[in-house]
Design a protein around this motif. Structure first.
Motif, PDB file in Angstrom:
ATOM      1  N   THR A 140      68.961 -54.788  -0.037  1.00  7.61           N
ATOM      2  CA  THR A 140      69.563 -53.799   0.851  1.00  7.61           C
ATOM      3  C   THR A 140      69.352 -54.232   2.294  1.00  7.61           C
ATOM      4  N   LEU A 141      70.462 -54.324   3.023  1.00  9.69           N
ATOM      5  CA  LEU A 141      70.450 -54.795   4.414  1.00  9.69           C
ATOM      6  C   LEU A 141      70.966 -53.706   5.334  1.00  9.69           C
ATOM      7  N   SER A 142      70.316 -53.537   6.481  1.00  9.14           N
ATOM      8  CA  SER A 142      70.846 -52.651   7.516  1.00  9.14           C
ATOM      9  C   SER A 142      71.309 -53.511   8.675  1.00  9.14           C
ATOM     10  N   LEU A 143      72.545 -53.281   9.107  1.00  4.09           N
ATOM     11  CA  LEU A 143      73.074 -54.078  10.216  1.00  4.09           C
ATOM     12  C   LEU A 143      74.207 -53.333  10.908  1.00  4.09           C
ATOM     13  N   THR A 144      74.587 -53.877  12.069  1.00  2.00           N
ATOM     14  CA  THR A 144      75.713 -53.332  12.826  1.00  2.00           C
ATOM     15  C   THR A 144      76.706 -54.469  13.051  1.00  2.00           C
ATOM     16  N   PRO A 145      77.869 -54.408  12.385  1.00  4.37           N
ATOM     17  CA  PRO A 145      78.819 -55.520  12.470  1.00  4.37           C
ATOM     18  C   PRO A 145      79.673 -55.486  13.732  1.00  4.37           C
ATOM     19  N   ALA A 146      80.191 -56.662  14.097  1.00  8.86           N
ATOM     20  CA  ALA A 146      81.117 -56.795  15.226  1.00  8.86           C
ATOM     21  C   ALA A 146      82.523 -57.044  14.679  1.00  8.86           C
ATOM     22  N   ALA A 147      83.527 -56.623  15.454  1.00 12.30           N
ATOM     23  CA  ALA A 147      84.916 -56.754  15.017  1.00 12.30           C
ATOM     24  C   ALA A 147      85.260 -58.204  14.725  1.00 12.30           C
ATOM     25  N   GLY A 148      86.049 -58.409  13.678  1.00 14.25           N
ATOM     26  CA  GLY A 148      86.483 -59.753  13.319  1.00 14.25           C
ATOM     27  C   GLY A 148      86.756 -59.849  11.832  1.00 14.25           C
ATOM     28  N   GLY A 169      85.952 -68.455  -8.133  1.00 14.96           N
ATOM     29  CA  GLY A 169      86.525 -67.223  -7.589  1.00 14.96           C
ATOM     30  C   GLY A 169      85.555 -66.339  -6.840  1.00 14.96           C
ATOM     31  N   MET A 170      84.318 -66.793  -6.705  1.00 22.96           N
ATOM     32  CA  MET A 170      83.332 -65.931  -6.062  1.00 22.96           C
ATOM     33  C   MET A 170      83.378 -66.103  -4.551  1.00 22.96           C
ATOM     34  N   LYS A 171      84.394 -65.503  -3.975  1.00 28.63           N
ATOM     35  CA  LYS A 171      84.594 -65.554  -2.523  1.00 28.63           C
ATOM     36  C   LYS A 171      85.379 -64.320  -2.110  1.00 28.63           C
ATOM     37  N   GLY A 172      85.453 -64.125  -0.820  1.00 29.26           N
ATOM     38  CA  GLY A 172      86.149 -62.943  -0.334  1.00 29.26           C
ATOM     39  C   GLY A 172      86.185 -62.946   1.182  1.00 29.26           C
ATOM     40  N   ILE A 173      86.363 -61.764   1.728  1.00 27.02           N
ATOM     41  CA  ILE A 173      86.461 -61.652   3.173  1.00 27.02           C
ATOM     42  C   ILE A 173      85.842 -60.327   3.612  1.00 27.02           C
ATOM     43  N   ILE A 174      85.248 -60.369   4.794  1.00 25.57           N
ATOM     44  CA  ILE A 174      84.732 -59.147   5.404  1.00 25.57           C
ATOM     45  C   ILE A 174      85.619 -58.854   6.609  1.00 25.57           C
ATOM     46  N   VAL A 175      86.238 -57.699   6.603  1.00 27.73           N
ATOM     47  CA  VAL A 175      87.117 -57.308   7.706  1.00 27.73           C
ATOM     48  C   VAL A 175      86.441 -56.179   8.466  1.00 27.73           C
ATOM     49  N   VAL A 176      86.160 -56.423   9.747  1.00 33.57           N
ATOM     50  CA  VAL A 176      85.500 -55.423  10.573  1.00 33.57           C
ATOM     51  C   VAL A 176      86.464 -54.973  11.663  1.00 33.57           C
ATOM     52  N   ARG A 177      86.807 -53.695  11.646  1.00 33.88           N
ATOM     53  CA  ARG A 177      87.747 -53.166  12.655  1.00 33.88           C
ATOM     54  C   ARG A 177      87.059 -52.131  13.510  1.00 33.88           C
ATOM     55  N   SER A 230      76.788 -60.151  13.768  1.00 33.80           N
ATOM     56  CA  SER A 230      76.233 -58.816  13.525  1.00 33.80           C
ATOM     57  C   SER A 230      74.857 -58.686  14.152  1.00 33.80           C
ATOM     58  N   ARG A 231      74.465 -57.432  14.414  1.00 34.53           N
ATOM     59  CA  ARG A 231      73.073 -57.180  14.792  1.00 34.53           C
ATOM     60  C   ARG A 231      72.348 -56.742  13.517  1.00 34.53           C
ATOM     61  N   VAL A 232      71.540 -57.636  12.971  1.00 34.11           N
ATOM     62  CA  VAL A 232      70.805 -57.333  11.747  1.00 34.11           C
ATOM     63  C   VAL A 232      69.500 -56.636  12.142  1.00 34.11           C
ATOM     64  N   ASP A 233      69.229 -55.480  11.515  1.00 31.85           N
ATOM     65  CA  ASP A 233      68.005 -54.752  11.827  1.00 31.85           C
ATOM     66  C   ASP A 233      66.781 -55.631  11.539  1.00 31.85           C
ATOM     67  N   PRO A 234      65.728 -55.512  12.368  1.00 30.00           N
ATOM     68  CA  PRO A 234      64.546 -56.361  12.187  1.00 30.00           C
ATOM     69  C   PRO A 234      63.976 -56.300  10.765  1.00 30.00           C
ATOM     70  N   ALA A 241      77.822 -65.784   4.474  1.00 30.06           N
ATOM     71  CA  ALA A 241      78.826 -65.450   5.488  1.00 30.06           C
ATOM     72  C   ALA A 241      78.211 -65.692   6.868  1.00 30.06           C
ATOM     73  N   PRO A 242      78.024 -66.990   7.237  1.00 26.27           N
ATOM     74  CA  PRO A 242      77.296 -67.309   8.473  1.00 26.27           C
ATOM     75  C   PRO A 242      77.904 -66.691   9.728  1.00 26.27           C
ATOM     76  N   GLU A 243      79.235 -66.720   9.828  1.00 31.63           N
ATOM     77  CA  GLU A 243      79.869 -66.168  11.033  1.00 31.63           C
ATOM     78  C   GLU A 243      79.639 -64.649  11.115  1.00 31.63           C
ATOM     79  N   PHE A 244      79.699 -63.995   9.962  1.00 32.74           N
ATOM     80  CA  PHE A 244      79.487 -62.547   9.924  1.00 32.74           C
ATOM     81  C   PHE A 244      78.076 -62.192  10.379  1.00 32.74           C
ATOM     82  N   PHE A 245      77.078 -62.872   9.821  1.00 34.52           N
ATOM     83  CA  PHE A 245      75.699 -62.533  10.174  1.00 34.52           C
ATOM     84  C   PHE A 245      75.379 -62.928  11.616  1.00 34.52           C
TER      85      PHE A 245
END
Ligand SMILES: [Cu+2]
Length: 124
Positions: free
Chosen positions: A93-101, A116-124, A69-73, A62-66
């Motif tokens: 296990t990933l720690s991050l802070t997502p942005a709306a989109g 079928g291995m696809k989906g969507i991440i919705v950040v509100r 997002s602010r991915v923790d170091p 999910a290149p646009e998502f990452f």
């Protein structure tokens, strides 16, 4: 114990836990993500646990998502070119802070998204 004392004990125990980011589990299998629509809160730290219960590897790509997002170091090493590889019978296990989109996600392994291995991440 008197009721007020009991209440104070509960508050003392609950407060440190409330400060921890929520953990969201994404199950990866042949050939789907569960949930296929991952809903997250904008600007709110979250722990994503990617669990692969199959014998073969999968990725959460999910290149646009990452990129947004602010991915923790401590988690950045898992994200390579917008993709997180999860080998068979392992979890990442990933720690991050997502942005709306709204961000498409898929598995980049050959034909997995076609199956079928696809989906969507919705950040509100
Ligand atoms: Cu896959």
């Amino acid at each position: 114990m008197r009721p007020l004392s009991a209440l104070l004990v509960i508050v003392a125990i609950a407060s440190p836990l409330a400060a921890q980011p929520a953990t969201r589990v994404v199950e990866m299998s042949n050939f789907k993500f569960a949930p296929a629509q991952l809903e997250l809160r904008a600007n709110t730290p979250v722990v994503l646990q990617l669990r692969n219960d199959s014998s073969g590897g999968h990725s959460l790509t999910a290149p646009e998502f990452f990129a947004a997002s602010r991915v923790d170091p401590g988690s950045a090493r898992y994200v390579q070119a917008g993709r997180v590889e999860v080998p068979g019978h392992q979890a990442v296990t990933l720690s991050l802070t997502p942005a709306a989109g709204q961000y498409p996600l898929k598995c980049s392994h050959t034909l997995h998204s076609v199956f079928g291995m696809k989906g969507i991440i919705v950040v509100r």
